[in-house]
Design a protein around this motif. Structure first.
Motif, PDB file in Angstrom:
ATOM      1  N   LEU A  12       9.448  -0.597  24.508  1.00 27.28           N
ATOM      2  CA  LEU A  12       8.866  -1.155  23.885  1.00 27.28           C
ATOM      3  C   LEU A  12       7.186  -0.928  24.377  1.00 27.28           C
ATOM      4  O   LEU A  12       6.369  -0.976  23.807  1.00 27.28           O
ATOM      5  CB  LEU A  12       8.939  -2.299  23.065  1.00 27.28           C
ATOM      6  N   SER A  13       7.329  -1.528  25.318  1.00 30.62           N
ATOM      7  CA  SER A  13       5.735  -2.520  26.360  1.00 30.62           C
ATOM      8  C   SER A  13       5.303  -1.090  27.289  1.00 30.62           C
ATOM      9  O   SER A  13       3.967  -1.269  26.428  1.00 30.62           O
ATOM     10  CB  SER A  13       6.508  -3.177  27.442  1.00 30.62           C
ATOM     11  N   PHE A  32       2.012 -13.324  17.247  1.00 32.36           N
ATOM     12  CA  PHE A  32       1.587 -12.488  16.365  1.00 32.36           C
ATOM     13  C   PHE A  32       0.631 -12.854  15.139  1.00 32.36           C
ATOM     14  O   PHE A  32       0.121 -14.336  15.271  1.00 32.36           O
ATOM     15  CB  PHE A  32       2.388 -12.061  15.324  1.00 32.36           C
ATOM     16  N   ASN A  33      -0.364 -12.322  14.962  1.00 32.76           N
ATOM     17  CA  ASN A  33      -1.229 -13.077  14.078  1.00 32.76           C
ATOM     18  C   ASN A  33      -1.285 -12.593  12.818  1.00 32.76           C
ATOM     19  O   ASN A  33      -2.357 -12.498  11.770  1.00 32.76           O
ATOM     20  CB  ASN A  33      -2.567 -12.489  14.385  1.00 32.76           C
ATOM     21  N   ALA A  34      -0.306 -12.266  12.091  1.00 30.13           N
ATOM     22  CA  ALA A  34      -0.449 -11.160  10.555  1.00 30.13           C
ATOM     23  C   ALA A  34       1.095 -10.873  10.454  1.00 30.13           C
ATOM     24  O   ALA A  34       2.273 -10.522  11.286  1.00 30.13           O
ATOM     25  CB  ALA A  34      -0.467  -9.721  10.308  1.00 30.13           C
ATOM     26  N   VAL A  35       1.900 -11.029   9.160  1.00 31.22           N
ATOM     27  CA  VAL A  35       3.422 -10.566   8.624  1.00 31.22           C
ATOM     28  C   VAL A  35       2.795  -9.831   7.668  1.00 31.22           C
ATOM     29  O   VAL A  35       1.741  -9.527   6.657  1.00 31.22           O
ATOM     30  CB  VAL A  35       4.031 -11.722   7.764  1.00 31.22           C
ATOM     31  N   VAL A  36       3.874  -8.993   7.117  1.00 35.93           N
ATOM     32  CA  VAL A  36       3.830  -7.643   5.708  1.00 35.93           C
ATOM     33  C   VAL A  36       5.044  -8.057   5.175  1.00 35.93           C
ATOM     34  O   VAL A  36       5.951  -7.130   5.642  1.00 35.93           O
ATOM     35  CB  VAL A  36       3.322  -6.245   6.761  1.00 35.93           C
ATOM     36  N   VAL A  37       4.320  -8.571   3.739  1.00 38.79           N
ATOM     37  CA  VAL A  37       5.840  -8.991   3.184  1.00 38.79           C
ATOM     38  C   VAL A  37       6.223  -8.143   1.725  1.00 38.79           C
ATOM     39  O   VAL A  37       5.342  -7.626   1.254  1.00 38.79           O
ATOM     40  CB  VAL A  37       5.922 -10.026   3.277  1.00 38.79           C
ATOM     41  N   LEU A  76       8.302  -7.732  26.119  1.00 37.19           N
ATOM     42  CA  LEU A  76       6.849  -6.732  25.857  1.00 37.19           C
ATOM     43  C   LEU A  76       5.384  -8.010  25.327  1.00 37.19           C
ATOM     44  O   LEU A  76       4.753  -8.088  25.662  1.00 37.19           O
ATOM     45  CB  LEU A  76       6.584  -6.283  24.104  1.00 37.19           C
ATOM     46  N   VAL A  77       6.308  -9.474  24.876  1.00 38.01           N
ATOM     47  CA  VAL A  77       5.173  -9.830  24.932  1.00 38.01           C
ATOM     48  C   VAL A  77       4.655 -10.864  26.216  1.00 38.01           C
ATOM     49  O   VAL A  77       3.663 -11.066  26.364  1.00 38.01           O
ATOM     50  CB  VAL A  77       6.182 -11.558  24.602  1.00 38.01           C
ATOM     51  N   ALA A  78       5.142 -11.136  27.447  1.00 35.81           N
ATOM     52  CA  ALA A  78       5.222 -11.169  28.723  1.00 35.81           C
ATOM     53  C   ALA A  78       4.282 -10.103  29.109  1.00 35.81           C
ATOM     54  O   ALA A  78       3.136 -10.656  29.710  1.00 35.81           O
ATOM     55  CB  ALA A  78       5.962 -10.951  29.690  1.00 35.81           C
ATOM     56  N   ASP A  79       3.864  -8.705  28.754  1.00 37.23           N
ATOM     57  CA  ASP A  79       3.467  -7.863  29.233  1.00 37.23           C
ATOM     58  C   ASP A  79       2.017  -7.733  28.669  1.00 37.23           C
ATOM     59  O   ASP A  79       0.850  -7.532  29.010  1.00 37.23           O
ATOM     60  CB  ASP A  79       3.925  -6.670  29.289  1.00 37.23           C
ATOM     61  N   HIS A  80       2.762  -8.028  26.969  1.00 39.13           N
ATOM     62  CA  HIS A  80       1.090  -8.280  26.475  1.00 39.13           C
ATOM     63  C   HIS A  80       0.196  -8.792  25.610  1.00 39.13           C
ATOM     64  O   HIS A  80      -0.571  -8.501  24.532  1.00 39.13           O
ATOM     65  CB  HIS A  80       1.401  -6.706  25.372  1.00 39.13           C
ATOM     66  N   TYR A  81       1.338  -9.594  25.424  1.00 39.16           N
ATOM     67  CA  TYR A  81       0.961 -10.801  24.192  1.00 39.16           C
ATOM     68  C   TYR A  81       0.615 -12.361  24.459  1.00 39.16           C
ATOM     69  O   TYR A  81       1.160 -13.309  24.077  1.00 39.16           O
ATOM     70  CB  TYR A  81       1.684 -10.930  23.271  1.00 39.16           C
ATOM     71  N   THR A  82       0.237 -12.221  26.408  1.00 40.62           N
ATOM     72  CA  THR A  82       0.822 -13.714  26.688  1.00 40.62           C
ATOM     73  C   THR A  82      -0.523 -15.202  25.750  1.00 40.62           C
ATOM     74  O   THR A  82      -1.012 -16.373  26.233  1.00 40.62           O
ATOM     75  CB  THR A  82       0.432 -13.947  27.899  1.00 40.62           C
ATOM     76  N   LYS A  83      -1.139 -13.986  24.913  1.00 39.01           N
ATOM     77  CA  LYS A  83      -2.596 -14.514  24.412  1.00 39.01           C
ATOM     78  C   LYS A  83      -2.699 -14.183  23.309  1.00 39.01           C
ATOM     79  O   LYS A  83      -1.734 -13.599  22.803  1.00 39.01           O
ATOM     80  CB  LYS A  83      -3.935 -14.396  25.612  1.00 39.01           C
ATOM     81  N   PRO A  84      -3.235 -15.353  22.326  1.00 33.11           N
ATOM     82  CA  PRO A  84      -3.184 -14.909  21.132  1.00 33.11           C
ATOM     83  C   PRO A  84      -4.575 -13.624  21.083  1.00 33.11           C
ATOM     84  O   PRO A  84      -5.339 -14.007  21.849  1.00 33.11           O
ATOM     85  CB  PRO A  84      -4.296 -16.493  20.271  1.00 33.11           C
ATOM     86  N   ALA A 122      -5.301  -6.760  29.318  1.00 30.64           N
ATOM     87  CA  ALA A 122      -3.841  -7.205  29.227  1.00 30.64           C
ATOM     88  C   ALA A 122      -4.020  -8.141  28.262  1.00 30.64           C
ATOM     89  O   ALA A 122      -3.121  -8.650  27.311  1.00 30.64           O
ATOM     90  CB  ALA A 122      -2.699  -7.868  30.376  1.00 30.64           C
ATOM     91  N   THR A 123      -5.122  -8.954  27.902  1.00 33.65           N
ATOM     92  CA  THR A 123      -5.316 -10.227  27.106  1.00 33.65           C
ATOM     93  C   THR A 123      -7.203  -9.790  26.339  1.00 33.65           C
ATOM     94  O   THR A 123      -7.956 -10.433  26.100  1.00 33.65           O
ATOM     95  CB  THR A 123      -6.494 -11.509  28.372  1.00 33.65           C
ATOM     96  N   PRO A 124      -6.716  -8.874  25.272  1.00 34.24           N
ATOM     97  CA  PRO A 124      -7.587  -8.381  24.184  1.00 34.24           C
ATOM     98  C   PRO A 124      -7.618  -9.644  23.226  1.00 34.24           C
ATOM     99  O   PRO A 124      -7.256 -10.200  23.013  1.00 34.24           O
ATOM    100  CB  PRO A 124      -7.295  -6.808  23.945  1.00 34.24           C
ATOM    101  N   LYS A 125      -9.424  -9.056  22.484  1.00 35.37           N
ATOM    102  CA  LYS A 125      -9.811 -10.091  21.681  1.00 35.37           C
ATOM    103  C   LYS A 125      -9.328 -10.068  20.646  1.00 35.37           C
ATOM    104  O   LYS A 125      -8.729 -10.685  19.918  1.00 35.37           O
ATOM    105  CB  LYS A 125     -11.168 -10.263  22.510  1.00 35.37           C
ATOM    106  N   ARG A 126      -9.752  -8.544  20.565  1.00 39.05           N
ATOM    107  CA  ARG A 126      -9.009  -8.353  19.311  1.00 39.05           C
ATOM    108  C   ARG A 126      -7.321  -7.776  19.016  1.00 39.05           C
ATOM    109  O   ARG A 126      -8.238  -6.010  19.887  1.00 39.05           O
ATOM    110  CB  ARG A 126     -10.406  -7.565  18.219  1.00 39.05           C
TER     111      ARG A 126
END
Length: 645
Positions: A363-364, A81-86, A398-406, A35-39
């Protein structure tokens, strides 16, 4: 094999995952929390064509455009999030002062109209200031969303070179079969790549136009002129696109070795009914319909990452998300190409979508499926406004399930990691703990571990202790509790995201020490004996038992004051005749975690199992099992549980 022995064998496989462990860590294996992958690559597409996302409408002032863009970056940060695709070249035009193509009409409302500033320079700088990667998104062949060339600005290359273009389905396209067109498209893209500090070059799924019923692509003249060696027009068209991908990838890597080149194709390459190498699907085939041989691009290593648009729900008969995720995982396996999944945020909760898309968890569930495929290294969401709108709470879920950490971005290439930085100050104030450091990284990862003891290697195995990734050399931890003691660490990352060793820890004491409890002696069944034989014991005695395939752990019961992360340490006497793979079970708030300890060595001291999320209340927290295939007594002596902050 009897059913009893078969069941025992299967359970053993679940209880005893033997994982490798760095020497600096304790004897127990690191088990990263899924639930908290490093990368992980986490991004959203910011579409400019037709003002889908940004700018929200054409003709906004420069200040208004910039404020809107900053709000998209703020959203990305809030969602971890750690990137944007513009999208910066939506219709053969430019979001920068290009020497090849006119200013985009989506900026000012008039093609060729100067917006009064350099949007691309602004966008890249703002993203980097927030620690976000900026991937420049180009549409290669689309010239206009209409088919009237007279509406193009007079200086437009597609107007000045009529032979370069064709009309199809009510739109204008550059002809991919003309070598001069291919060279021009690359030059136009490379103008931005060479002049701006972009982190990635991104193409979408528009190659040859999607089929229009009753219409044929008008490229017979180009085929006659340039199709030598090909008897089949489809093979020639695929070769034209292949050449663009291969050549552009080479040019990007030469100009910007740190930048990645990626493509976001339609999610189906070919159906298995047409090609045994294809997926078990029955949808449009991008290989045949738009002449995109995406599988070949991966296998040849022409791209650095692929982001298939898997815009279908789990269980969809024609194109099941789970089926396609498994197929794409197999495609990239054994290659250096990284796999991110394109996610249909635009479908979640939208009217007219299938029932599955009305479920907040759809989505989650996609990201949960991804966890079963280690090749999947991230996700990109279409599009930014749908991430913002969060219909039916799908993004929040989705964020609560998978993105709780950077998360750190996936590393690529083979560059050496930078040297470890050094923390120069860690000062507790009314606003939190202010950190500063020195180092040679392009960015830095900040970790916080509860307590003042040395951190084991498992503390950095995932993102559970990761606070921030930043390009700055200072950070204030505003979430620090005034009463807790913490140890902070900082690592350095280079431009391709290789990570240094962590710095030396910097301890910041709190007004009150963290919760800590020692449980000396477990509750155990009659099969467990009691001994005071070893002088390495903790307290008066300890429990021991012979290995056997039965489920009767010796449990250490504790009262946990509040839900949170806790360090779990164990004490046991060691002896060469004791068990080399003693299973310790930690009852975390997300399920039991089993780790093995070699009790032949390292006794008579506290040995760290790791840091785990524990629920509040009185319960069996740590157990010692005798279900092990190794020989020798298993020992249950003492456990120490300390709040990790």
């Amino acid at each position: 094999m009897s059913l009893r022995r078969l069941a025992a064998s299967c359970l053993m496989a679940l209880l005893l995952p033997l994982l490798s462990l760095p020497q600096a860590a304790a004897a127990a294996a690191c088990t990263p929390d899924p639930a908290t992958p490093k990368r992980q690559f986490r991004a959203m597409w910011v579409a400019s064509v037709a003002n889908i996302d940004w700018p929200s409408r054409s003709g906004l002032s420069a200040a208004a455009q910039q404020a809107e863009y900053r709000s998209w970056l703020d959203l990305a940060q809030r969602r971890n999030f750690n990137a944007v695709v513009v999208q910066i070249r939506p219709t053969a035009d430019a979001f920068w002062p290009s020497g090849f193509e006119p200013w985009s009409q989506w900026l000012t409302g008039t093609q060729g109209g100067n917006p009064g500033y350099d949007p691309l320079a602004f966008m890249v700088a703002e993203a980097h200031a927030r620690g976000l990667e900026f991937h420049a998104w180009f549409n290669p062949y689309r010239v206009a969303n209409h088919d009237d060339a007279s509406k193009l600005v007079a200086t437009h290359p597609a107007r000045q070179n009529p032979s370069w273009r064709f009309a199809y389905g009510g739109k204008l396209y550059y002809n991919p079969g003309i070598p001069a067109v291919r060279a021009f498209i690359q030059d136009a893209i490379m103008d931005a790549v060479s002049r701006y500090d972009v982190d990635g070059v991104h193409l979408d799924d528009y190659f040859y136009p999607y089929p229009v019923s009753g219409q044929a692509i008008p490229d017979s003249a180009a085929f006659s002129q340039y199709g030598g060696g090909f008897t089949n027009v489809g093979d020639w068209r695929r070769d034209n696109v292949n050449r663009l991908i291969q050549e552009l990838g080479q040019r990007v890597r030469t100009a910007k070795p740190h930048a990645t080149f990626g493509v976001s194709p339609f999610g189906i390459w070919r159906n298995a009914g047409s090609d045994p190498l294809g997926s078990q699907t029955s949808g449009l085939q991008s290989y045949d319909a738009i002449y995109a041989d995406t599988r070949k691009w991966v296998k040849q290593g022409w791209i650095d990452y692929v982001t298939p648009q898997l815009y279908w729900h789990v269980g969809f008969a024609a194109a099941d998300y789970s089926v396609l995720t498994a197929w794409w995982s197999e495609v990239v396996r054994g290659t250096a190409v990284q796999l991110y999944i394109g996610q249909a945020a635009y479908r979640a909760g939208a009217s007219g979508q299938e029932a599955a898309w009305q479920r907040p968890e759809e989505l989650s569930s996609h990201l949960t499926i991804n966890r079963g495929h280690p090749e999947v290294l991230g996700d990109v969401y279409f599009s930014a406004k749908d991430v913002r709108d969060d219909r039916i709470g799908s993004i929040t879920r989705l964020v609560a399930d998978h993105y709780t950490k950077p998360a750190l971005l996936p590393a690529h290439g083979s560059a050496a990691a930078p040297a470890a930085p050094s923390i120069t100050a860690a000062v507790r104030g009314t606003g939190g703990v202010a950190l500063s450091w020195q180092g040679s990284g392009g960015s830095y990862a900040v970790y916080r571990v509860g307590g003042s003891g040395p951190a084991d290697a498992c503390a950095f195995a995932d993102a559970r202790n990761l606070l921030k990734v930043t390009s700055a050399t200072s950070f204030t931890d505003t979430t620090a509790s005034a009463s807790a003691t913490y140890t902070y660490y900082v690592s350095a990352l280079n431009r391709t995201h290789q990570e240094s060793a962590p710095s030396a820890g910097k301890v910041v004491t709190g007004s009150g020490g963290p919760f800590s409890a020692v449980i000396d002696g477990p509750a155990a069944g009659s099969a467990w004996g009691t001994s005071a034989f070893s002088a390495q014991r903790h307290g008066a005695d300890y429990r021991f038992a012979s290995p056997q395939a039965v489920s009767d752990p010796a449990w250490f019961r504790a009262t946990i004051p509040s839900a949170g992360d806790y360090r779990v340490e164990v004490w046991y006497p060691a002896d060469p005749g004791y068990n080399s793979a003693t299973p310790y079970i930690v009852a975390t708030s997300t399920g039991n975690r089993t780790l093995t300890v070699d009790q032949r060595t390292g006794g008579g001291q506290w040995r760290l199992l790791g840091t785990f999320p524990l629920a509040a209340g009185t319960a069996n927290v740590v157990g010692v099992s005798r279900w092990t295939s190794a020989t020798g007594y298993v020992i249950a002596d003492a456990v120490r549980i300390t709040a990790a902050g």
